[in-house]
Enzyme design. Structure first.
Site, short mmCIF file in Angstrom:
data_model
loop_
_atom_site.label_atom_id
_atom_site.label_comp_id
_atom_site.label_asym_id
_atom_site.label_seq_id
_atom_site.Cartn_x
_atom_site.Cartn_y
_atom_site.Cartn_z
CG ASP A 89 -0.35 0.02 2.52
OD1 ASP A 89 0.89 -0.14 2.60
OD2 ASP A 89 -1.09 0.18 3.53
CG ASP A 97 0.33 -4.00 2.15
OD1 ASP A 97 0.29 -4.77 3.12
OD2 ASP A 97 1.17 -3.09 2.01
CD GLU A 132 8.17 -0.30 7.44
OE1 GLU A 132 7.15 -0.95 7.13
OE2 GLU A 132 8.45 0.82 6.96
#
Ligand code: KIV
Length: 283
Positions: free
Chosen positions: A49, A88, A187
């Protein structure tokens, strides 16, 4: 009746089996052409996304819709033949309840034909991950820095600097692994935390800004090839400078058009010999 499956395509189960093996090579792809160019050298293509920011110029990923993800997912599927394509789930399409998440994820799977979906979140999303995984939807989880929570989690910064936050993110990774995710993105975390997560859970960790301690790496392709105009995160290694090359090409084109150099005779269509005098022959 015999069912046909394209057995060249990498599946979520193939990715899961790579835990602790050769590092997984993953990149984002949003278009058919990019998927064609990346497919040969990647294990997994994520229709992230992040396309909201990279392609559509949004400030964050919150404005991305399910229809946008489906349209780009279909394009990527048309361009890839081997990589595991994951789409996503955008903000608002899965957080409400496992049932809503299933309905939207099933729509993505049916319309795109991808290998699975990704959703952000840890402990709070574990029930949803399990609900989807038990009903035939492979889930790539995403822990650490969560771009869809940018308004509540304090923006884009490295995570796991203090013990409390590191323990919480480790618990997130353990929860999604236990819930049946086939892998998880990690992440924006400090290296010791990425290492601890990778050693603790039995599914592959795919790092972005999370050090080489992970089982694989993912980057946004546009960052990798220098196709952006401003900020580059610290964790990105730039392998090409396509943004500058495009700007230079546009400058050369504009110079040529303005000076009359382009188009030249070699770019023009000529008449076939005699083609312009046969109308008058009948008169
Ligand atoms: O949206 C995205 O591209 C992502 C990757 C950066 C992991 O989530």
């Amino acid at each position: 009746m015999s069912a046909h499956r394209d057995n060249k395509k990498t599946t979520a189960i193939d990715i899961l089996a790579r835990k602790g093996g050769e590092p997984l090579v993953c990149l984002t792809a949003y278009t058919s052409l990019t998927a064609q160019l990346l497919d040969e050298n990647t294990d997994l293509l994520l229709v992230g996304d992040s396309l909201g920011m990279v392609l559509y110029g949004l400030d964050d990923t919150l404005g991305v819709t399910l229809d946008m993800m489906i349209a780009h997912g279909k394009a990527v599927m048309r361009g890839s033949s081997k990589a595991c394509v994951i789409v996503d789930m955008p903000f608002g399409s899965y957080q409400e309840s496992p049932e809503v998440a299933f309905r939207n994820a099933a729509r993505v799977m049916k319309e795109v034909g991808c290998a699975g979906v990704k959703l952000e979140g840890g402990v709070e999303m574990a029930e949803t991950v399990e609900y989807l995984a038990r009903r035939g939807i492979p889930v790539l989880a995403h822990v650490g820095l969560l771009p869809q929570s940018v308004n509540t989690a304090g923006g884009f910064r490295s995570h796991g600097q203090d013990k409390q936050e590191a323990d919480r993110i480790l618990a997130d990774a353990v929860a999604v692994a236990k819930a049946g995710a086939f892998a998880t993105v990690v992440e924006g975390t400090v290296e010791p935390l990425a290492r601890k997560i990778t050693e603790t859970i039995d599914i592959p960790t795919i790092g972005i800004g999370a050090s080489p301690a992970c089982d694989g790496q993912i980057l946004v392709t546009e960052d990798l090839v220098g196709l952006f105009t401003d900020f580059t995160p610290k964790f990105v290694k730039r392998y090409a400078d396509l943004g500058q090359q495009i700007a230079d090409a546009a400058k050369s084109y504009s110079d040529d058009v303005r000076s009359g150099v382009f188009p030249g005779p070699e770019h023009c269509f000529a008449m076939r010999p005699g083609a312009d005098d046969d109308d008058s022959a009948d008169d």
